[in-house]
Design an enzyme around this catalytic site. Structure first.
Site, PDB file in Angstrom:
ATOM      1  N   CYS A 120     -11.476   2.822   0.143  1.00 47.09           N
ATOM      2  CA  CYS A 120      -9.797   3.045   0.594  1.00 47.09           C
ATOM      3  C   CYS A 120      -9.768   1.874   1.568  1.00 47.09           C
ATOM      4  CB  CYS A 120      -9.162   4.077   0.804  1.00 47.09           C
ATOM      5  SG  CYS A 120      -8.312   4.890   1.386  1.00 47.09           S
ATOM      6  N   CYS A 151      -4.900  -1.666  -2.809  1.00 46.97           N
ATOM      7  CA  CYS A 151      -4.779  -0.001  -2.578  1.00 46.97           C
ATOM      8  C   CYS A 151      -5.854   0.020  -3.269  1.00 46.97           C
ATOM      9  CB  CYS A 151      -3.291   0.121  -2.943  1.00 46.97           C
ATOM     10  SG  CYS A 151      -4.006   1.953  -3.313  1.00 46.97           S
ATOM     11  N   HIS A 206      -7.492   2.892   3.918  1.00 54.81           N
ATOM     12  CA  HIS A 206      -7.330   2.983   4.704  1.00 54.81           C
ATOM     13  C   HIS A 206      -8.194   3.076   5.887  1.00 54.81           C
ATOM     14  CE1 HIS A 206      -3.135   4.655   3.703  1.00 54.81           C
ATOM     15  NE2 HIS A 206      -2.729   5.266   4.599  1.00 54.81           N
ATOM     16  N   ASP A 213       0.732  -1.428   0.166  1.00 52.15           N
ATOM     17  CA  ASP A 213       0.058   0.379  -0.104  1.00 52.15           C
ATOM     18  C   ASP A 213       0.430   0.582   0.390  1.00 52.15           C
ATOM     19  OD1 ASP A 213      -1.913   1.530   0.085  1.00 52.15           O
ATOM     20  OD2 ASP A 213      -2.175   2.304   2.232  1.00 52.15           O
ATOM     21  N   SER A 214       0.014   2.526  -0.694  1.00 52.60           N
ATOM     22  CA  SER A 214       0.519   3.348   0.266  1.00 52.60           C
ATOM     23  C   SER A 214       1.579   4.384   1.566  1.00 52.60           C
ATOM     24  CB  SER A 214       0.508   4.993  -0.330  1.00 52.60           C
ATOM     25  OG  SER A 214      -1.236   4.550   0.269  1.00 52.60           O
ATOM     26  N   GLU A 241      -3.509   7.865   9.289  1.00 52.10           N
ATOM     27  CA  GLU A 241      -1.829   7.438   9.156  1.00 52.10           C
ATOM     28  C   GLU A 241      -1.860   7.799  10.671  1.00 52.10           C
ATOM     29  OE1 GLU A 241       0.729   6.617   7.702  1.00 52.10           O
ATOM     30  OE2 GLU A 241      -0.301   5.485   5.720  1.00 52.10           O
TER      31      GLU A 241
HETATM   32  N1  DGL Z   1      -5.006   3.068   1.174  1.00 46.37           N
HETATM   33  C1  DGL Z   1      -4.904   3.561  -0.384  1.00 46.37           C
HETATM   34  C2  DGL Z   1      -6.320   3.292  -1.057  1.00 46.37           C
HETATM   35  O1  DGL Z   1      -6.433   2.082  -0.916  1.00 46.37           O
HETATM   36  C3  DGL Z   1      -4.907   5.052  -0.938  1.00 46.37           C
HETATM   37  C4  DGL Z   1      -4.499   5.670   0.468  1.00 46.37           C
HETATM   38  C5  DGL Z   1      -3.933   7.212  -0.672  1.00 46.37           C
HETATM   39  O2  DGL Z   1      -2.442   7.113  -0.555  1.00 46.37           O
HETATM   40  O3  DGL Z   1      -3.982   8.204  -1.047  1.00 46.37           O
HETATM   41  O4  DGL Z   1      -7.019   3.904  -1.666  1.00 46.37           O
END
Ligand code: DGL
Length: 269
Positions: free
Chosen positions: A184, A73, A186, A9-10, A151
């Site tokens: 997302c 992600c 996150h 992931d990012s 985060e």
């Molecule tokens: N967790 C990521 C997703 O599912 C992206 C978060 C990001 O870096 O913008 O899209």
């Protein structure tokens, strides 16, 4: 001996997918890689992202000797799955918004997709909606600030409820809305804050369990979890190391991209 299942992931969002995989495959060796130096992905240009994602994943697959890659992600998966599959020889499992189950479960036929700006606007996402939710009204809502909130929370901070409420506010104008897709990875990490910020109950639907099922189907030779599980980050820091350690990844190392590999600097917008 097969290698671990590598989760990418990012940032820390992939930990929501790691938890689902862990639940499904408790004895499997996992590894984690995040490109936190370039977080967030969701507001960056597509061409830059494709090059970057391929460079980071290729290097991490090499270092980890992974037997499969889970792109945990949505922002990366809705853009770069084909490129990753063409460049890697191991199975690649993507994470895309759970539009199909949400549309199937909705009683009112009004659902929302909460995701990054990139994901809500992708042709891949439009195709998902056209294919699986043509009978529904689908509100597509970009909520990039929630990435930073997740985060911060995982690093031991406190979520800013005003930011969360502002991101969710457009949802409540849809009076018949009954399901919200967390598009997302996150966002499931903020589930308790999302629930607290909701003036009425809706179903919050993420892809974690479906990804875990898919991984169990695709990865035929699963490495047993023996050695401490490793993680890599493009910007390793103490707070991230502590977060990963608390979630079963005690060994964090720096991921540097080989010189000569496509490793573009931060895009100028
Ligand atoms: N967790 C990521 C997703 O599912 C992206 C978060 C990001 O870096 O913008 O899209």
């Amino acid at each position: 001996m097969p290698g671990p299942i590598l989760i990418f992931d990012s940032g820390v969002g992939g930990l929501s997918v790691a938890a689902a995989i862990r639940e499904r495959l408790p004895d499997a060796a996992l590894a984690y890689v995040c490109d936190n130096a370039m977080l967030p992905y969701g507001t960056k240009p597509d061409d830059w992202l494709v090059t970057r994602i391929a460079a980071v994943c290729e290097q991490a697959v090499r270092l980890s000797s992974a037997s499969a890659l889970v792109v945990a992600c949505n922002t990366a998966s809705t853009l770069a799955l084909e490129v990753l599959r063409s460049r890697l020889t191991i199975p690649v499992v993507g994470t895309v918004p759970a539009i199909k189950p949400a549309a199937a479960a909705s009683r009112s036929g009004v659902i929302a997709l909460l995701a990054t700006s990139a994901t809500v606007n992708r042709p891949y996402t439009r195709r998902l909606i056209d294919t699986f939710a043509a009978h529904c009204r689908v509100l597509r809502l970009a909520a990039d600030p929630l990435v930073g909130e997740a985060e911060r929370c995982l690093a031991g901070g406190v979520a800013n409820d005003a930011v969360i409420e502002a991101c969710l506010a457009p949802l409540w104008q849809e009076t018949a809305l009954d399901s919200v897709v967390l598009g997302c990875t996150h966002f499931p990490l903020l589930r308790s804050r999302l629930l607290a910020a909701s003036p009425r109950p809706v179903a919050w639907i993420d892809s974690g369990a479906a990804i875990a099922r898919r991984v169990a189907d695709v990865v035929t030779a699963i490495a047993p979890r023996r050695a401490p599980q490793r993680a890599w980050a493009t910007a390793p820091q103490a707070a991230l190391a502590a977060t990963l350690n608390a979630r079963g990844f005690p060994c964090l190392a720096a991921l540097s991209l080989p010189s000569g590999a496509a490793a573009p600097a931060h895009p100028v917008r």
